[in-house]
Design a protein around this motif. Structure first.
Motif, short mmCIF file in Angstrom:
data_model
loop_
_atom_site.label_atom_id
_atom_site.label_comp_id
_atom_site.label_asym_id
_atom_site.label_seq_id
_atom_site.Cartn_x
_atom_site.Cartn_y
_atom_site.Cartn_z
N ASP A 38 0.81 -1.21 0.00
CA ASP A 38 0.00 0.00 0.00
C ASP A 38 0.84 1.27 0.00
N TYR A 39 2.11 1.17 0.34
CA TYR A 39 2.99 2.34 0.35
C TYR A 39 3.73 2.51 -0.97
N TYR A 40 3.54 1.58 -1.91
CA TYR A 40 4.16 1.69 -3.23
C TYR A 40 3.43 2.75 -4.06
N ILE A 41 4.16 3.33 -4.99
CA ILE A 41 3.58 4.27 -5.95
C ILE A 41 2.68 3.54 -6.95
N GLY A 42 1.61 4.21 -7.36
CA GLY A 42 0.92 3.86 -8.59
C GLY A 42 -0.04 2.71 -8.55
N ASP A 43 -0.45 2.32 -9.75
CA ASP A 43 -1.50 1.33 -9.94
C ASP A 43 -0.92 -0.02 -10.36
N GLN A 44 -1.75 -0.85 -10.97
CA GLN A 44 -1.34 -2.21 -11.35
C GLN A 44 -0.22 -2.22 -12.38
N LEU A 45 0.01 -1.12 -13.07
CA LEU A 45 0.99 -1.09 -14.15
C LEU A 45 2.27 -0.37 -13.78
N LYS A 46 2.46 -0.08 -12.49
CA LYS A 46 3.70 0.56 -12.06
C LYS A 46 4.85 -0.45 -12.11
N GLN A 47 5.91 -0.08 -12.82
CA GLN A 47 7.10 -0.92 -12.94
C GLN A 47 8.26 -0.27 -12.21
N GLU A 48 9.19 -1.10 -11.75
CA GLU A 48 10.39 -0.57 -11.12
C GLU A 48 11.57 -1.52 -11.31
N LEU A 49 12.74 -0.94 -11.16
CA LEU A 49 13.99 -1.69 -11.18
C LEU A 49 14.17 -2.40 -9.84
N MET A 50 14.59 -3.68 -9.87
CA MET A 50 14.66 -4.48 -8.66
C MET A 50 16.08 -4.79 -8.20
N LEU A 51 17.00 -4.95 -9.13
CA LEU A 51 18.37 -5.32 -8.79
C LEU A 51 19.24 -5.10 -10.02
N HIS A 52 20.55 -5.07 -9.83
CA HIS A 52 21.43 -4.93 -11.00
C HIS A 52 22.89 -5.06 -10.57
N ARG A 53 23.75 -5.04 -11.56
CA ARG A 53 25.19 -4.96 -11.37
C ARG A 53 25.60 -3.49 -11.44
N GLU A 54 26.27 -2.98 -10.38
CA GLU A 54 26.75 -1.61 -10.40
C GLU A 54 27.95 -1.51 -11.34
N SER A 55 27.81 -0.72 -12.40
CA SER A 55 28.81 -0.71 -13.46
C SER A 55 30.11 -0.02 -13.05
N SER A 56 30.06 0.88 -12.08
CA SER A 56 31.27 1.61 -11.71
C SER A 56 32.09 0.90 -10.64
N THR A 57 31.45 0.03 -9.83
CA THR A 57 32.17 -0.61 -8.71
C THR A 57 32.10 -2.13 -8.74
N ASN A 58 31.22 -2.69 -9.58
CA ASN A 58 31.00 -4.13 -9.66
C ASN A 58 30.13 -4.66 -8.54
N ASP A 59 29.64 -3.80 -7.61
CA ASP A 59 28.78 -4.26 -6.53
C ASP A 59 27.53 -4.94 -7.10
N THR A 60 27.05 -5.96 -6.39
CA THR A 60 25.73 -6.52 -6.66
C THR A 60 24.72 -5.70 -5.87
N VAL A 61 23.72 -5.15 -6.56
CA VAL A 61 22.80 -4.19 -5.95
C VAL A 61 21.41 -4.80 -5.82
N LEU A 62 20.91 -4.84 -4.59
CA LEU A 62 19.55 -5.28 -4.28
C LEU A 62 18.76 -4.04 -3.89
N LEU A 63 17.73 -3.72 -4.65
CA LEU A 63 16.97 -2.48 -4.48
C LEU A 63 15.62 -2.72 -3.84
N HIS A 64 15.15 -1.70 -3.12
CA HIS A 64 13.74 -1.63 -2.74
C HIS A 64 13.27 -0.22 -3.04
N MET A 65 12.72 -0.03 -4.25
CA MET A 65 12.28 1.27 -4.74
C MET A 65 10.83 1.51 -4.32
N TYR A 66 10.63 1.86 -3.07
CA TYR A 66 9.25 2.02 -2.59
C TYR A 66 8.63 3.32 -3.05
#
Length: 518
Positions: free
Chosen positions: A170-198
């Protein structure tokens, strides 16, 4: 976990194994660049029981809570706004050891993260997107998904796993069609990134919300294990059964109720499968000031919302989600709803256009479903495959002949027969499942020029969907155009949808086109 006064979780130990190592660690930030720091006050114990401790870290902008339970390998987190003001992006994230966390998982994608050396040998074409020597692309946006469809997401490998499990959305933005990035490889440091884009802005990015003081994001669980995806799935089921969490003693969080009703179209049909949204007035895509809820009607038009926070009045909106009512382009709106413990709305009548349908391409569902490539996985550059010119004949072609994205400079033509106009005027409805600006479009019916395509807010709109790997949807845009009687002839007619200027990886994502008689 070791957390410093600058707000960074710089060490996480799981069975004496360091999960952060040389990576940046965990933190919360806002505005895309400002990190919450805890230099002003020492952390306090907000609440404790025999098996739980809630530790609150104060920053000027917000308070971050970490909640730990005996025997739980992980922690719950929830954040409360103090002085963030107007924001487009607020998030929590964990940058972890890339040598251990080598894979990622969402509800639609599971596999190895790209290697840093693969990124470094590519040619950067735009934001976090590289083209390999073989012509294919690497982009972090392939690790995006629809947030309200998500069960859990995480990173794992080499005997470790870190997962974000968020049963309450219920604290997330938007409706049924809201998309977001969830995780990725950080290109500048090589870190593995786990996101929570609330409160995320990677899609539908041209927006911001004024966040009221006291707004709560969460709680969610950050769960650690040995990398077992099935174990994370079982823990997810447990968390969903436990939501709303009984251990959080907050009067507004605990005060919840339900809303029920039945949606019937004005032509007598039940609103089968309709998407139903409960939030504020206006555009549903980017609402994020307070709390938003999503649901779907059943085949008989019945809908239900459970565990709705009761501290505000809501506006309910509903729209077609394809299927049995895929011909309906109107939107149902009911404002000023007060939630009680049990709130029945009863039967609600949803007005339709009431016009006679001549032809339609696609279903109204705010998605590209049914068009060519709509079932393709998220991938950068799909718009390059679409035709510059296309001819679609009503009664001959089928929706799968229509492409999901119109981007290249050219002309898409719809051919249709009119048996006899009989003095009637037409109405053309154009529904976009997404739009990324810097392209120009015009309309024409035979030799008659219609107004430039300018659905509400489209002139300056950009939702980022096309150049960020989206396939099914971005933002939602709709407009109707009157077609004068003198334009239509007895027999063969044509509608031209012309891309007058274009920019690569920009354009229209199509939902539906419909021609009716007034």
């Amino acid at each position: 976990m070791n957390i410093n006064s600058l707000g960074y979780t710089y060490s996480i130990l799981l069975n004496d194994n360091e999960l952060v190592h040389k990576a940046v660690g965990g933190y919360s930030d806002y505005g895309g660049k400002y990190t919450l720091n805890f230099t002003s006050e020492r952390p306090t114990i907000a609440r404790r029981t025999d098996n739980m401790i809630d530790v609150a870290f104060e920053a000027y902008e917000a308070t971050v809570h970490y909640v730990l339970f005996t025997g739980l390998a992980g922690f719950y987190e929830y954040n409360i706004n103090k002085n963030l003001g107007e924001q487009g992006e607020c998030r929590s994230l964990w940058r972890l050891d890339p040598n251990q966390f080598t894979n990622g998982r969402t509800n639609i994608k599971n596999g190895p993260l790209p290697l840093l050396k693969d990124i470094q040998t590519g040619y950067k074409v735009e934001d976090e997107t590289w083209q390999r020597p073989n012509g294919s692309y690497i982009t972090k946006y392939d690790w995006s998904c629809f947030v309200r469809d998500l069960d859990f997401h995480g990173v794992y490998g080499n005997g470790v796993g870190a997962w974000v499990i968020a049963p309450g959305k219920d604290y997330y933005i938007g409706d049924q069609l809201k998309q977001e990035l969830m995780l990725h490889r950080e290109s500048s440091t090589n870190d593995t990134v786990l996101l929570h884009m609330y409160h995320g802005s990677h899609y539908n990015s041209e927006f911001s919300n004024l966040i009221p003081r006291g707004k709560m994001w969460g709680p969610w669980l950050v769960y650690f294990n040995d990398g077992d995806v099935e174990d994370a799935a079982k823990r997810t089921q447990q968390e969903f059964r436990s939501w709303p969490y009984g251990w959080l003693t907050d009067s507004q969080y605990e005060a919840r109720g339900s809303l029920t009703g039945r949606l019937m179209l004005s032509d007598g049909r039940p609103a089968s499968g309709a998407a139903v949204f409960l939030g504020d007035e206006g555009d549903t895509c980017n609402q994020g000031t307070t709390y938003q809820y999503t649901s779907y009607a059943d085949d008989a038009g019945n809908f239900e919302f459970d565990d709705v926070r009761r501290e505000k009045q809501y506006t309910m909106q509903a729209w077609a989600n394809g299927g049995k009512i895929g011909d309906v382009q109107t939107v149902f709106v009911k404002p000023n709803i007060t939630i009680g413990e049990n709130t029945p709305l009863g039967k609600l009548t949803w007005p339709t256009s009431g016009r006679e349908v001549a032809w339609q391409i696609g279903e109204f569902d705010r998605k590209t479903l049914g068009f060519k490539l709509s079932d393709h996985p998220m991938e950068h550059g799909l718009s390059d495959r679409g035709p510059a010119n296309l001819i679609y004949a009503i009664g001959v072609n089928k929706p799968s002949d229509w492409w999901i994205i119109q981007s290249a400079q050219g002309n898409w033509t719809v051919l249709f027969d009119v048996p006899e106009p009989k003095g009637r005027t037409g109405m053309l409805s154009l529904s976009f499942a997404g739009y990324t600006s810097q392209n120009g479009y015009g309309l024409g019916a035979d030799s008659y020029s219609l107004p430039e395509i300018t659905p509400t807010g489209l002139n300056n709109a950009t939702d980022g969907a096309i150049y960020r790997s989206a396939v099914k949807a971005g933002g939602y845009y709709f407009s109707e155009f009157h077609i004068p009687n003198e334009v239509l002839i007895n027999g063969s007619n044509r509608l031209d949808l012309t891309t007058t200027q274009n920019h690569r990886w920009r354009g229209i994502m199509w939902d539906a086109l419909k021609f009716e008689w007034n």
